[in-house]
Design a protein around this motif. Structure first.
Motif, mmCIF file in Angstrom:
data_model
loop_
_atom_site.group_PDB
_atom_site.id
_atom_site.type_symbol
_atom_site.label_atom_id
_atom_site.label_comp_id
_atom_site.label_asym_id
_atom_site.label_seq_id
_atom_site.Cartn_x
_atom_site.Cartn_y
_atom_site.Cartn_z
ATOM 1 N N TYR A 79 -3.208 -3.912 3.400
ATOM 2 C CA TYR A 79 -2.236 -4.117 2.090
ATOM 3 C C TYR A 79 -1.100 -3.521 2.206
ATOM 4 N N LEU A 80 -0.746 -2.584 2.799
ATOM 5 C CA LEU A 80 0.679 -2.150 2.981
ATOM 6 C C LEU A 80 1.304 -3.077 3.969
ATOM 7 N N GLY B 211 2.330 -5.714 2.244
ATOM 8 C CA GLY B 211 3.449 -5.366 0.964
ATOM 9 C C GLY B 211 4.885 -5.202 1.973
ATOM 10 N N ALA C 70 7.898 -7.237 0.700
ATOM 11 C CA ALA C 70 9.027 -6.551 0.358
ATOM 12 C C ALA C 70 10.297 -6.968 1.056
ATOM 13 N N ILE D 8 6.407 -2.535 -1.729
ATOM 14 C CA ILE D 8 5.540 -2.628 -0.791
ATOM 15 C C ILE D 8 4.228 -2.135 -1.518
ATOM 16 N N TRP E 210 3.389 -5.070 -4.534
ATOM 17 C CA TRP E 210 3.622 -6.393 -4.297
ATOM 18 C C TRP E 210 2.872 -7.522 -5.021
#
Lengths: 345, 71
Positions: free
Chosen positions: B15-16, B19, B23, B54, B57
């Motif tokens: 997920y990050l 993101g 971003a 991030i 998002w």
């Protein structure tokens, strides 16, 4: 308050605030390190950093939580509020250092992913005394990260004030998680009685200040009874309002600030469009009502921010009769110009 | 238990990572689309909003898509 976003809103006062904050942080770290090295000379540098940052961040969180109610109880604390955002972001960064060193020290040396290890190295989730306290700290840090990451006005505008405020109210949930993190982890495992005392003092200070501020707020919310034929409601005597200051009243769910300035009275909605700050606790600066929280400004006669800014609040009719102030709680659309009531006419 | 938690943590990292890619695109083009007040802002400002972009998002992506449809 600007047309385009600035990275950091600094002015002379805020720079002074930040310098004092950084000075006190440095002083705390030096004193903590000196104290630890004096009484526990065997302590490793990593453990020293973990403990120093943990206690500092937790102390700062207490201060952050106490600033709001302190300002409601006594205006002299207002300067502490002006740059609370920087205090919050700094507190998060210190907590992040604590978390990073803790994960490196306790979870990075095995063959399991360090973050997975935080959740799996201790799985006594059913036990109170052996509960994996680090998990609580992780979730609290996640909340503090979200708050720090969305602290810029860009997020206030784009998330909407309601969502932004809700997100930032989660600080109380983070605080509860951190209290449990400290109680279950550090204090119980190390048998450190002074820690219990400090934690107790902190919790009592935070909760009692919030309670006192709530009681004071309730008392200040005057709800005048009785109306004249044209629905104006008596509020107070003219001389009860200080020059360039306001009287706040709540009438029929309308939160109204009546300002006195230049021999006139004007009434606007008491809630700032920026972060719902209490406009009635601010004062008139350069002809504009100035929010005590972040300096957002509104013209008293129309509730509009001076151009090129676009914020607007509702306005109300005010009149003066026999030295008494009356307000009509029916709001006009935000930014509507209403004639000020002239005192002495 | 450990396998499940490993999966959750890996999903969190994924997920990050998504993101992070979002971003970068967002601070380059998207921010100006959804908020005109970001026009002509410095790269320092854009770096400051990046951690939030991030983390949030999906929300910003939906705003960006909605804004693009309206234009």
């Amino acid at each position: 308050m600007s047309v385009n976003y600035a990275p950091i809103l600094w002015n002379r006062q805020k720079k002074r605030y930040d310098r004092i904050m950084l000075g006190l942080i440095t002083l705390y770290l030096i004193l903590f390190a000196a104290f630890q090295l004096l009484f526990r000379p065997e302590i490793s540098p990593e453990t020293l950093i973990i403990r120093a940052t943990a206690t500092l961040a937790f102390l700062m969180l207490h201060l952050i939580l106490m600033i709001g109610p302190l300002c409601r109880l006594d205006r002299r604390f207002l300067p502490l509020l002006y740059n609370r955002r920087h205090l919050g972001v700094t507190m998060f960064l210190i907590a992040l250092v604590h978390a990073a060193f803790s994960i490196i020290q306790f979870h990075a040396l095995g063959d399991v992913n360090p973050l997975v290890s935080v959740f799996t190295s201790n799985i006594n989730y059913q036990s109170i005394s052996q509960f994996p306290f680090q998990v609580l700290g992780f979730f609290a840090l996640l909340i503090l990260f979200l708050m720090a990451a969305t602290s810029h006005d860009f997020w206030l505008d784009n998330l909407s004030p309601r969502i932004w405020k809700s997100l930032h109210m989660m600080v109380y949930f983070a605080y509860a998680l951190l209290v449990m993190h400290v109680l279950l982890g550090v204090l119980q495992q190390e048998g450190y009685p002074a820690g219990f005392i400090f934690l107790g003092i902190g919790m009592v200070a935070v909760s009692s200040l919030h309670l006192a501020a709530a009681i004071k707020g309730k008392r200040q919310e005057e709800r005048p009874e009785g109306t004249t034929a044209d629905t104006f409601v008596p509020v107070c005597r003219v001389d009860e309002i200080l020059e360039n200051r306001a009287k706040v009243v709540i009438i029929r769910q309308e939160n109204i600030a009546i300002f006195k300035y230049d021999g006139k009275l004007s009434a606007i909605n008491n809630v700032c469009k920026h972060q719902n700050g209490p406009l009635g606790e601010g004062k008139i600066v350069d002809g504009c009502i100035t929010c005590p929280w972040h300096g957002y400004q509104y013209l008293p006669e129309n509730g509009q921010s001076p151009p090129p800014f676009t914020e607007k609040v509702a306005t109300y009719d005010v009149k003066v009769m026999d030295g008494k102030v009356y307000v009509n709680p029916k709001p006009y659309p935000e930014g509507t110009t209403r004639p000020a009531a002239v005192i002495g006419v | 238990m450990e396998a499940l938690l490993t999966l959750v943590v890996n999903l969190f990292f994924f997920y990050l990572l998504l993101g992070l890619f979002f971003a970068l695109a967002f601070i380059w083009k998207g921010a100006e689309k959804i908020d005109p007040k970001t026009n002509d802002t410095s790269w320092f400002f854009k770096l400051l909003i990046m951690p939030g972009a991030i983390a949030l998002w999906p929300y910003l992506l939906s705003k960006w898509v909605a804004k693009s449809k309206r234009l």
